[in-house]
Design an enzyme around this catalytic site. Sequence first.
Site, PDB file in Angstrom:
ATOM      1  N   ASN A   7       0.874  -1.185   0.000  1.00 47.25           N
ATOM      2  CA  ASN A   7       0.000   0.000   0.000  1.00 47.25           C
ATOM      3  C   ASN A   7       0.907   1.230   0.000  1.00 47.25           C
ATOM      4  OD1 ASN A   7      -1.816   2.047   0.514  1.00 47.25           O
ATOM      5  ND2 ASN A   7      -2.253   1.422   2.629  1.00 47.25           N
ATOM      6  N   TRP A   8       0.950   1.912  -1.149  1.00 44.19           N
ATOM      7  CA  TRP A   8       1.851   3.070  -1.265  1.00 44.19           C
ATOM      8  C   TRP A   8       1.254   4.335  -0.668  1.00 44.19           C
ATOM      9  CZ3 TRP A   8       5.463   3.576  -6.135  1.00 44.19           C
ATOM     10  CH2 TRP A   8       6.373   2.519  -6.115  1.00 44.19           C
ATOM     11  N   LYS A   9      -0.013   4.290  -0.287  1.00 40.44           N
ATOM     12  CA  LYS A   9      -0.679   5.483   0.295  1.00 40.44           C
ATOM     13  C   LYS A   9      -0.448   6.689  -0.619  1.00 40.44           C
ATOM     14  CE  LYS A   9       0.080   3.412   4.778  1.00 40.44           C
ATOM     15  NZ  LYS A   9       0.065   3.550   6.204  1.00 40.44           N
ATOM     16  N   HIS A  85      -9.448   1.258   4.900  1.00 37.47           N
ATOM     17  CA  HIS A  85      -8.172   1.368   5.610  1.00 37.47           C
ATOM     18  C   HIS A  85      -8.379   2.268   6.832  1.00 37.47           C
ATOM     19  CE1 HIS A  85      -4.036   2.445   6.528  1.00 37.47           C
ATOM     20  NE2 HIS A  85      -3.683   1.351   5.868  1.00 37.47           N
ATOM     21  N   GLU A  87      -6.782   4.620   7.960  1.00 37.87           N
ATOM     22  CA  GLU A  87      -6.576   6.064   7.692  1.00 37.87           C
ATOM     23  C   GLU A  87      -7.815   6.679   7.048  1.00 37.87           C
ATOM     24  OE1 GLU A  87      -2.908   5.487   5.620  1.00 37.87           O
ATOM     25  OE2 GLU A  87      -1.932   4.965   7.504  1.00 37.87           O
ATOM     26  N   GLU A 152      -5.657  -5.273  10.516  1.00 40.73           N
ATOM     27  CA  GLU A 152      -4.599  -4.287  10.749  1.00 40.73           C
ATOM     28  C   GLU A 152      -4.882  -3.532  12.051  1.00 40.73           C
ATOM     29  OE1 GLU A 152      -2.479  -3.092   6.930  1.00 40.73           O
ATOM     30  OE2 GLU A 152      -4.202  -1.787   7.080  1.00 40.73           O
ATOM     31  N   GLY A 158       2.463   1.629  10.906  1.00 36.27           N
ATOM     32  CA  GLY A 158       3.502   2.658  10.817  1.00 36.27           C
ATOM     33  C   GLY A 158       4.227   2.939  12.124  1.00 36.27           C
ATOM     34  N   SER A 194       3.210  -2.754  10.327  1.00 33.79           N
ATOM     35  CA  SER A 194       4.645  -2.839  10.597  1.00 33.79           C
ATOM     36  C   SER A 194       5.285  -4.157  10.162  1.00 33.79           C
ATOM     37  CB  SER A 194       4.925  -2.564  12.081  1.00 33.79           C
ATOM     38  OG  SER A 194       4.582  -1.229  12.399  1.00 33.79           O
ATOM     39  N   GLY A 215       2.708  -1.477   4.317  1.00 34.66           N
ATOM     40  CA  GLY A 215       2.766  -0.050   3.986  1.00 34.66           C
ATOM     41  C   GLY A 215       4.194   0.362   3.675  1.00 34.66           C
ATOM     42  N   GLY A 216       4.861   0.957   4.658  1.00 37.80           N
ATOM     43  CA  GLY A 216       6.193   1.543   4.477  1.00 37.80           C
ATOM     44  C   GLY A 216       7.198   0.649   3.749  1.00 37.80           C
TER      45      GLY A 216
HETATM   46  C1  PEP Z   1      -0.794  -0.018   6.158  1.00 38.18           C
HETATM   47  O1  PEP Z   1      -0.868   1.189   6.099  1.00 38.18           O
HETATM   48  O2  PEP Z   1      -1.684  -0.724   5.649  1.00 38.18           O
HETATM   49  C2  PEP Z   1       0.349  -0.595   6.835  1.00 38.18           C
HETATM   50  C3  PEP Z   1       0.271  -1.838   7.191  1.00 38.18           C
HETATM   51  O3  PEP Z   1       1.416   0.244   7.057  1.00 38.18           O
HETATM   52  P1  PEP Z   1       2.840  -0.184   7.692  1.00 38.18           P
HETATM   53  O4  PEP Z   1       3.252  -1.471   7.051  1.00 38.18           O
HETATM   54  O5  PEP Z   1       3.741   0.951   7.324  1.00 38.18           O
HETATM   55  O6  PEP Z   1       2.622  -0.318   9.145  1.00 38.18           O
END
Ligand code: PEP
Length: 232
Positions: A7-9, A85, A87, A152, A158, A194, A215-216
Amino acid sequence: MKFIIGNWKSNGDIDKKDSMIKSLKSVKTNNKVILCMPFHLLGGGNSVVEIGAQDISLYPNGAYTGDISGQMLKESNVKYVIVGHSERRKYHNETNEIVRKKSENAIANGIIPIICIGESETDKKAGRTMSVVKKMLLDSIPKQGDFIVAYEPCWAIGTGVIPTTNEISAVHETLFKALSKIGRDTTPILYGGSVNPTNASEIMSINNVHGVLVGGASLKYDTFLPIINAAK
Ligand code: PEP
């Protein structure tokens, strides 16, 4: 087969996407790799990685300024879309009902929704994780059609903090049982929050974990590749 979904957001540009797609082209994997991109980077992909979207409009085409409809995603060759999500739930006030309608909208356009659910830190501290995630699940899923669930925990996104193996296992078992009860026992249940090259292998070896949402660590080839390779 596991799902490795990035997920590049609101990150990335055309050069970064091109470079990632090119690098992934020669990767050998039997797993399903999807990168969910911001709207201006939709389309493309190759035999290793598909490009998915991060959101879908609640509405069909029409007077909904700024919204990207299901038909538009379909025309961009999108087969998977993230919905709900944390966010979007937090910054755009998306409720379970909105998430369910978006999921149904995706399905109506031949797109598989990746439905995100997860408890807040407050819920966790109050011992409400199981009841919260079960309700989010049952209220957010479509009445019919295939979908993917991503568990999640909000406090793990994050932050570099992840639940213990036992905690992930217990939540995934609860979700699996809830889905089985309604005849949806083949629904993939992913873990997200994470995930990184160091913890990916252990997370994906947990019972009822059918892949990860990243994500990251999905933004860079050097961190995304080892996660793909960690999927057995
Ligand atoms: C996400 O935003 O879906 C996510 C899992 O982010 P991260 O891996 O950065 O925690």
